[in-house]
Design an enzyme around this catalytic site. Structure first.
Site, PDB file in Angstrom:
ATOM      1  N   GLY A   1     -13.547  -3.578   0.399  1.00  8.22           N
ATOM      2  CA  GLY A   1     -14.926  -3.118   0.534  1.00  8.22           C
ATOM      3  C   GLY A   1     -15.355  -2.147  -0.537  1.00  8.22           C
ATOM      4  O   GLY A   1     -16.469  -2.226  -1.059  1.00  8.22           O
TER       5      GLY A   1
ATOM      6  N   GLY B   1     -10.322  -9.208  -1.276  1.00 11.68           N
ATOM      7  CA  GLY B   1      -9.233  -9.852  -0.524  1.00 11.68           C
ATOM      8  C   GLY B   1      -8.838 -11.234  -0.988  1.00 11.68           C
ATOM      9  O   GLY B   1      -7.692 -11.488  -1.361  1.00 11.68           O
TER      10      GLY B   1
ATOM     11  N   LYS C   1     -20.295 -17.579   0.368  1.00  9.67           N
ATOM     12  CA  LYS C   1     -21.723 -17.405   0.605  1.00  9.67           C
ATOM     13  C   LYS C   1     -22.423 -16.458  -0.362  1.00  9.67           C
ATOM     14  O   LYS C   1     -21.926 -15.381  -0.656  1.00  9.67           O
ATOM     15  CB  LYS C   1     -21.934 -16.889   2.031  1.00  9.67           C
TER      16      LYS C   1
ATOM     17  N   ARG D   1       0.829  -1.215   0.000  1.00 10.91           N
ATOM     18  CA  ARG D   1       0.000   0.000   0.000  1.00 10.91           C
ATOM     19  C   ARG D   1       0.867   1.271   0.000  1.00 10.91           C
ATOM     20  O   ARG D   1       0.467   2.287  -0.570  1.00 10.91           O
ATOM     21  CB  ARG D   1      -0.968  -0.017   1.187  1.00 10.91           C
TER      22      ARG D   1
END
Length: 398
Positions: free
Chosen positions: A378, A355, A198, A37
């Site tokens: 996100g 991720g 999921k 990063r």
């Protein structure tokens, strides 16, 4: 996509430039353990330095919940940032008030200063106007180079952009350009590969994609829920049986939108989820009652490869199987390498993020050949879901 200003639109010489960056880096024993990063923000910092601007870095670290927490100080980032940048970086013990004002006053043109964790103040996450104003007092221009924090309407990501002349940094610009090429104005046909455990965590994502892509490959544990909704017995596989109605609704929406949904046609099953557990490839109508699906089989891999060959644009989020342990990484690795090879040959524009996705592509040795790999978890997901990102919206040109 609405246009946004970039560094090309700004005059930065002699200006105090507040740059919002993502320095939420992994630490081990107070030392930065992965500098990815930090490396991503270097082009923006160097460009401002080269123009003679004063670079004042704003970032958060961890979740200190609005008060100073010693272990969440950004001070340990100063050394690796200085080394990678090739020039000394100063540090201020607060991001507002006297410590920040004094450190900014001492700066020379082309200097770099890192301010302490913005989340040490409750006003950051509340997007408090008074706190945003206190941050703005130290700058003349605002640059947002933290796409990964753009889905949050915080003072340093959204509030500041309303108070100062604002633009996107080079990392943010590259991310937005890549995303626009993938789903904004893409070259068709567009293929999306969506995997993961999921369906419940990706309902919004799937519902948005079926109206925007031409083909949608569903893999991972999610695929089991879709298979079960079609009456297939998935044995002891991870499966959200209560979401059969949701899966059926998504398939109907895809059909209405002319989006082809691609599900597994065979499966690799095992009795236990362990490395090198005895496994076998079976047809979907022959899944043993005491076994679980941990990967898709060779016929499914061939089918996914055909879709990659047919696509001009690929958006990838999530693995096709339990890629963390061999041999259940086979499908994810094969598909990732195939997409990477097509991209390298100039036949495919490929954008991936999330991720698990980044880890899976790195594991396959394919990440470097994708057109763009987003490190924003996100924010990348919310963008795929079709949601407005406050930090991006605040930069849009009137």
């Amino acid at each position: 996509m609405t246009s946004f200003k970039t560094l090309d639109d700004m005059t930065l010489s002699g200006k105090r430039v507040l740059v919002r960056v993502d320095l939420n880096v992994p630490m081990a024993n107070g030392v930065v353990s992965d500098t990815t990063r930090i490396e991503r923000i270097l082009p923006t910092i160097r460009e401002i330095v080269h123009q003679g601007g004063k670079v004042i870095l704003l970032a958060h670290f961890g979740r200190p919940k609005g008060k100073p927490v010693a272990e969440m100080s950004l001070k340990p980032v100063v050394r690796p940032l200085s080394e990678l940048l090739g020039q000394s970086v100063d540090f201020a013990s607060d991001c507002i008030g006297q410590p920040a004002a004094d450190a900014v006053a001492k700066m020379v043109d082309g200097g770099v200063l890192l301010l302490e964790n913005t989340r040490f103040h409750a006003g950051e996450e509340k997007n408090d106007p008074a706190f945003a104003k206190a941050l703005a007092a130290n700058g003349d221009v605002y640059v947002n180079d933290a796409f990964s924090a753009a889905h949050r309407a915080h003072a340093s990501t959204e509030g500041l952009a309303r108070l100062l002349p604002a633009c996107a940094g080079r990392t943010m610009q590259a991310e937005l350009d890549a995303l626009n090429a993938a789903l904004g104005t893409p070259k068709r046909p567009v293929l999306a590969v969506v995997g993961g455990a999921k369906v419940s965590s990706k309902i919004d994502l799937l519902e948005n994609l079926v109206g925007r892509v031409d083909m949608l490959v569903i893999g991972g544990g999610m695929a089991n829920t879709f298979l079960a909704a079609q009456g297939i017995d998935v044995g002891k596989s991870l499966c959200e049986h209560d979401l059969a109605g949701t899966a059926t609704r998504i398939m109907a929406a895809a059909k209405a939108a002319g989006c082809e949904i691609v599900l597994p046609v065979d499966a690799v099953v095992a009795r236990e989820f362990a490395a090198n557990a005895p496994s076998e490839t079976v047809a979907l109508d022959a899944i043993p009652a005491d076994a679980m699906i941990l990967d898709v089989g060779p016929a499914s891999i061939a089918h996914v490869s055909e879709k990659i060959d047919a696509a001009a644009t690929l958006v990838w989020n999530g693995p096709l199987g339990a890629f963390e342990i061999a041999p259940f990484d086979t499908a994810t690795v094969a598909a990732a390498r195939h997409a990477a090879a097509r991209t390298k040959a100039g036949a495919l524009l490929s954008v991936a993020g999330g991720g698990d996705t980044v880890a899976a592509l790195n594991h396959a040795g394919a990440a470097q050949d994708f057109t763009y790999v987003s490190t924003a978890g996100g924010a990348f997901l919310e963008w795929l879901e079709g949601k407005e990102l406050p930090g991006v919206a605040a930069l849009e040109s009137e």
